[in-house]
Design an enzyme around this catalytic site. Structure first.
Site, PDB file in Angstrom:
ATOM      1  N   HIS A   1      16.631  59.397   7.259  1.00  0.00           N
ATOM      2  CA  HIS A   1      16.407  58.455   6.085  1.00  0.00           C
ATOM      3  C   HIS A   1      15.415  57.635   6.838  1.00  0.00           C
ATOM      4  O   HIS A   1      14.275  57.925   7.014  1.00  0.00           O
ATOM      5  CB  HIS A   1      16.558  57.089   5.577  1.00  0.00           C
ATOM      6  CG  HIS A   1      18.058  58.180   4.365  1.00  0.00           C
ATOM      7  ND1 HIS A   1      18.751  57.624   3.822  1.00  0.00           N
ATOM      8  CD2 HIS A   1      17.259  58.621   3.503  1.00  0.00           C
ATOM      9  CE1 HIS A   1      19.923  58.259   3.089  1.00  0.00           C
ATOM     10  NE2 HIS A   1      19.089  58.341   2.492  1.00  0.00           N
TER      11      HIS A   1
ATOM     12  N   LYS B   1      26.593  54.094 -11.870  1.00  0.00           N
ATOM     13  CA  LYS B   1      26.782  54.678 -10.533  1.00  0.00           C
ATOM     14  C   LYS B   1      27.477  53.699  -9.987  1.00  0.00           C
ATOM     15  O   LYS B   1      27.908  52.761  -9.805  1.00  0.00           O
ATOM     16  CB  LYS B   1      25.379  55.217  -9.670  1.00  0.00           C
ATOM     17  CG  LYS B   1      25.375  56.357  -9.466  1.00  0.00           C
ATOM     18  CD  LYS B   1      24.319  56.489  -8.418  1.00  0.00           C
ATOM     19  CE  LYS B   1      23.822  58.463  -8.361  1.00  0.00           C
ATOM     20  NZ  LYS B   1      22.909  58.602  -6.925  1.00  0.00           N
TER      21      LYS B   1
ATOM     22  N   ARG C   1      14.952  67.924   1.848  1.00  0.00           N
ATOM     23  CA  ARG C   1      15.902  68.851   3.143  1.00  0.00           C
ATOM     24  C   ARG C   1      15.902  70.235   2.396  1.00  0.00           C
ATOM     25  O   ARG C   1      16.034  70.779   3.863  1.00  0.00           O
ATOM     26  CB  ARG C   1      17.468  68.061   2.916  1.00  0.00           C
ATOM     27  CG  ARG C   1      17.233  66.287   3.727  1.00  0.00           C
ATOM     28  CD  ARG C   1      18.814  65.572   3.094  1.00  0.00           C
ATOM     29  NE  ARG C   1      18.750  65.948   1.757  1.00  0.00           N
ATOM     30  CZ  ARG C   1      19.625  66.132   1.738  1.00  0.00           C
ATOM     31  NH1 ARG C   1      20.915  66.833   2.433  1.00  0.00           N
ATOM     32  NH2 ARG C   1      20.290  66.857  -0.648  1.00  0.00           N
TER      33      ARG C   1
ATOM     34  N   SER D   1      23.260  61.083   1.917  1.00  0.00           N
ATOM     35  CA  SER D   1      24.065  60.128   2.174  1.00  0.00           C
ATOM     36  C   SER D   1      26.214  60.444   1.209  1.00  0.00           C
ATOM     37  O   SER D   1      27.038  60.071   1.602  1.00  0.00           O
ATOM     38  CB  SER D   1      23.937  58.803   0.937  1.00  0.00           C
ATOM     39  OG  SER D   1      22.753  58.742   1.696  1.00  0.00           O
TER      40      SER D   1
END
Length: 153
Positions: free
Chosen positions: A17, A41, A90, A128
């Site tokens: 990040h 979440k 990514r 993460s």
């Protein structure tokens, strides 16, 4: 003024990040790091802890602003006058996922342009999700997390 939003959960913030944010700062007059609040979440860190962590990591960068938000990301972009949305890529699967979101966002807010920044190769495996799993099992995440953030874990 070119204003960008880098949205995400940052639960926790990773070196990947940080790399995307630092590379974005040169492109924009102001960069908001938007911590998306998703009530459905289960978060590892509280919103407050994530804000503190991000502020510690970017405290010397005056162009970066940390803020939490709820709701549609394009609506939040409008509320802060951001005309760009930054997304880190990514992997190929990231690209496919982010492309679909960018196309939906463009349909909702054609004035907001999505900018994809490809991760440096050394950061492409850091997520993460994986870092949270290592933390849950008391593993050492220091190689994946900026040193300023470690105190908040």
């Amino acid at each position: 003024m070119n204003i960008a939003l880098f949205p995400g959960s940052f639960d926790p913030v990773t070196k990947a990040h940080v790399d995307i944010v630092k590379r974005s700062v040169a492109l924009f007059d102001k960069v908001y790091i938007g911590i998306g609040v998703n009530s459905s979440k289960q978060s590892y860190l509280s919103i407050e802890k994530r804000q503190q962590m991000l502020r510690a990591v970017f405290e010397t960068e005056p162009k970066i602003h940390i803020i939490a938000y709820e709701g549609l990301t394009v609506d939040f972009c409008r509320s802060i006058d951001a005309n760009f949305m930054i997304r880190g890529i990514r992997t190929v699967s990231d690209f496919e996922y982010e492309k679909a979101i960018a196309q939906m966002n463009h349909a909702l807010a054609p004035e907001i342009e999505s900018i994809f920044i490809v991760s440096k190769p050394g950061y492409s495996s850091i997520s993460s999700t994986i870092v949270r799993e290592i933390l849950r099992h008391n593993g050492d995440v220091s190689q994946f997390i900026p040193k300023e953030a470690l105190a908040y874990l």
